[in-house]
Motif scaffolding. Structure first.
Motif, mmCIF file in Angstrom:
data_model
loop_
_atom_site.group_PDB
_atom_site.id
_atom_site.type_symbol
_atom_site.label_atom_id
_atom_site.label_comp_id
_atom_site.label_asym_id
_atom_site.label_seq_id
_atom_site.Cartn_x
_atom_site.Cartn_y
_atom_site.Cartn_z
ATOM 1 N N GLU A 124 29.508 31.438 53.781
ATOM 2 C CA GLU A 124 28.128 31.782 52.818
ATOM 3 C C GLU A 124 27.700 30.715 51.653
ATOM 4 O O GLU A 124 27.923 30.655 51.117
ATOM 5 C CB GLU A 124 28.291 33.203 52.821
ATOM 6 N N ASP A 125 26.087 31.350 51.779
ATOM 7 C CA ASP A 125 25.585 30.156 50.741
ATOM 8 C C ASP A 125 25.328 31.220 49.429
ATOM 9 O O ASP A 125 24.615 30.769 48.040
ATOM 10 C CB ASP A 125 24.248 29.443 50.653
ATOM 11 N N GLU A 126 25.131 32.318 49.636
ATOM 12 C CA GLU A 126 24.924 33.110 48.896
ATOM 13 C C GLU A 126 26.301 34.724 48.576
ATOM 14 O O GLU A 126 26.914 34.596 49.206
ATOM 15 C CB GLU A 126 24.200 33.854 47.840
ATOM 16 N N THR A 127 26.449 35.533 47.038
ATOM 17 C CA THR A 127 26.955 36.742 47.844
ATOM 18 C C THR A 127 25.843 37.747 47.013
ATOM 19 O O THR A 127 25.276 37.369 46.805
ATOM 20 C CB THR A 127 28.365 36.215 46.007
ATOM 21 N N THR A 128 26.283 39.129 47.748
ATOM 22 C CA THR A 128 26.622 39.730 47.105
ATOM 23 C C THR A 128 26.866 41.256 46.623
ATOM 24 O O THR A 128 28.175 41.030 45.915
ATOM 25 C CB THR A 128 26.484 40.768 48.917
ATOM 26 N N LEU A 129 25.934 41.532 45.208
ATOM 27 C CA LEU A 129 26.458 42.260 44.618
ATOM 28 C C LEU A 129 26.727 43.805 45.027
ATOM 29 O O LEU A 129 26.338 44.523 45.470
ATOM 30 C CB LEU A 129 25.204 42.650 43.121
ATOM 31 N N LEU A 130 28.178 44.089 44.459
ATOM 32 C CA LEU A 130 28.615 45.314 46.005
ATOM 33 C C LEU A 130 28.494 46.735 44.212
ATOM 34 O O LEU A 130 28.635 47.572 44.782
ATOM 35 C CB LEU A 130 29.989 45.037 45.643
ATOM 36 N N SER A 131 29.114 46.108 43.386
ATOM 37 C CA SER A 131 29.315 47.266 41.722
ATOM 38 C C SER A 131 30.073 46.706 40.790
ATOM 39 O O SER A 131 29.493 45.470 40.396
ATOM 40 C CB SER A 131 30.487 48.168 42.724
ATOM 41 N N SER A 132 30.156 47.056 40.199
ATOM 42 C CA SER A 132 30.672 47.088 39.250
ATOM 43 C C SER A 132 31.466 48.149 38.189
ATOM 44 O O SER A 132 30.919 49.714 38.424
ATOM 45 C CB SER A 132 29.710 47.251 38.007
ATOM 46 N N MET A 133 31.891 47.915 36.856
ATOM 47 C CA MET A 133 32.950 48.670 36.220
ATOM 48 C C MET A 133 32.586 48.127 34.462
ATOM 49 O O MET A 133 32.315 46.772 33.975
ATOM 50 C CB MET A 133 34.745 48.026 36.291
ATOM 51 N N ARG A 134 32.993 48.804 33.971
ATOM 52 C CA ARG A 134 32.694 49.190 32.152
ATOM 53 C C ARG A 134 33.402 48.808 31.707
ATOM 54 O O ARG A 134 34.092 49.487 31.881
ATOM 55 C CB ARG A 134 31.337 49.746 31.691
ATOM 56 N N VAL A 135 33.196 48.697 30.359
ATOM 57 C CA VAL A 135 34.053 48.189 29.269
ATOM 58 C C VAL A 135 33.875 48.692 28.030
ATOM 59 O O VAL A 135 32.729 48.195 27.167
ATOM 60 C CB VAL A 135 34.631 47.029 29.040
ATOM 61 N N TYR A 136 35.066 49.655 27.127
ATOM 62 C CA TYR A 136 33.736 50.210 26.038
ATOM 63 C C TYR A 136 34.800 50.233 25.224
ATOM 64 O O TYR A 136 35.378 49.038 24.733
ATOM 65 C CB TYR A 136 33.936 51.776 25.848
ATOM 66 N N GLY A 137 34.071 49.920 23.570
ATOM 67 C CA GLY A 137 35.024 49.694 22.737
ATOM 68 C C GLY A 137 36.127 50.764 22.252
ATOM 69 O O GLY A 137 36.778 49.872 21.886
ATOM 70 N N SER A 138 36.103 51.537 22.759
ATOM 71 C CA SER A 138 37.190 52.190 22.731
ATOM 72 C C SER A 138 39.049 52.209 23.445
ATOM 73 O O SER A 138 39.411 52.207 23.231
ATOM 74 C CB SER A 138 37.152 53.823 22.823
ATOM 75 N N GLY A 139 37.832 50.731 24.539
ATOM 76 C CA GLY A 139 38.888 50.219 25.622
ATOM 77 C C GLY A 139 39.384 51.279 26.426
ATOM 78 O O GLY A 139 39.575 51.117 27.701
ATOM 79 N N ASP A 140 38.306 51.927 27.095
ATOM 80 C CA ASP A 140 37.689 52.849 28.156
ATOM 81 C C ASP A 140 37.394 52.145 29.068
ATOM 82 O O ASP A 140 36.668 51.372 28.781
ATOM 83 C CB ASP A 140 37.022 54.211 27.649
ATOM 84 N N CYS B 45 28.460 48.647 25.600
ATOM 85 C CA CYS B 45 30.081 48.445 26.204
ATOM 86 C C CYS B 45 29.408 47.268 27.353
ATOM 87 O O CYS B 45 28.573 46.915 27.314
ATOM 88 C CB CYS B 45 29.449 49.775 27.974
ATOM 89 N N GLY B 46 30.676 46.125 27.218
ATOM 90 C CA GLY B 46 30.398 45.480 28.682
ATOM 91 C C GLY B 46 30.613 45.938 30.241
ATOM 92 O O GLY B 46 30.969 47.067 30.344
#
Length: 208
Positions: A113-129, A101-102
């Protein structure tokens, strides 16, 4: 000590499997690009809806969109979604599909602010899901499928983002000590934010 022998058939099969994996990774990369485009379209819709809710002088939300990122701003709260470079197997992530996945990463920060905070993510699969680890939707459903996810992010990272004053000893270093020039305090650093923020997305790791 046994000798290692060369098996050309095994090598050819391994080469073919690798070629197929590269093709799968290319598809995932294309899907991530499409997901970013749909997130941009959904962001435009949310900005328009926010304007409808409050048709006052200035917009509640604004958005700036590029091929690789979507910025949404409200007041001094900022949220950015950006495609992470590369593809990888999800086996180390929460609720894996055991597929390549990506990822699209979600960041939050306050203006100045000088930097940002990683809060979350989502995934993308080859099926399009697509999934944030909790819900699943598909690219083929269009921007409408991204609206629930994106509106949840905006609500959490902007609308419900609570500011707090840290203890004096925890204030940023640029406030704790400011330079004195010609017997006057050089207070330019006070233009940078001193407050912190709390977001319900914080504490989630990037694999959720």
């Amino acid at each position: 000590m046994p000798r290692i022998t060369f098996d050309s058939n095994t090598f050819v099969k391994a080469s073919g499997a690798f070629k197929a994996r590269l093709a799968e990774e290319a598809v995932v990369s294309e899907h991530v690009s499409k997901a970013m485009s749909l997130l941009g379209d959904a962001a435009v819709d949310l900005v328009a809806l926010a304007r409808e809710a409050d048709p006052g002088e200035g917009p509640v939300l604004t958005a700036s969109i590029s091929d690789s990122s979507v910025h949404i701003r409200g007041g001094n709260r900022n949220m950015m979604l950006a495609a992470a470079h590369g593809t990888g197997h999800d086996s180390h992530l929460v609720h894996p599909k055991f597929q390549v996945c990506g990822q699209v990463l979600v960041f939050g920060y306050l203006s100045g602010e000088d930097e940002t905070t990683l809060l979350s993510s989502m995934r993308v699969y080859g099926s399009g899901d697509c999934t944030d680890g909790t819900t699943i939707w598909n690219l083929n459903e269009g921007k409408e499928a991204f609206l629930p996810y994106l509106s949840h992010l905006v609500t959490s990272a902007i609308f419900d983002c609570n500011m707090f004053w840290p203890e004096l000893s925890q204030l940023p270093a640029y406030v704790q000590n400011m330079p004195i020039l010609e017997e006057e305090v050089h207070d330019a650093s006070l233009r940078k934010p001193c407050v912190g923020f709390e977001c319900s997305l914080q504490g989630q790791t990037v694999d959720k």
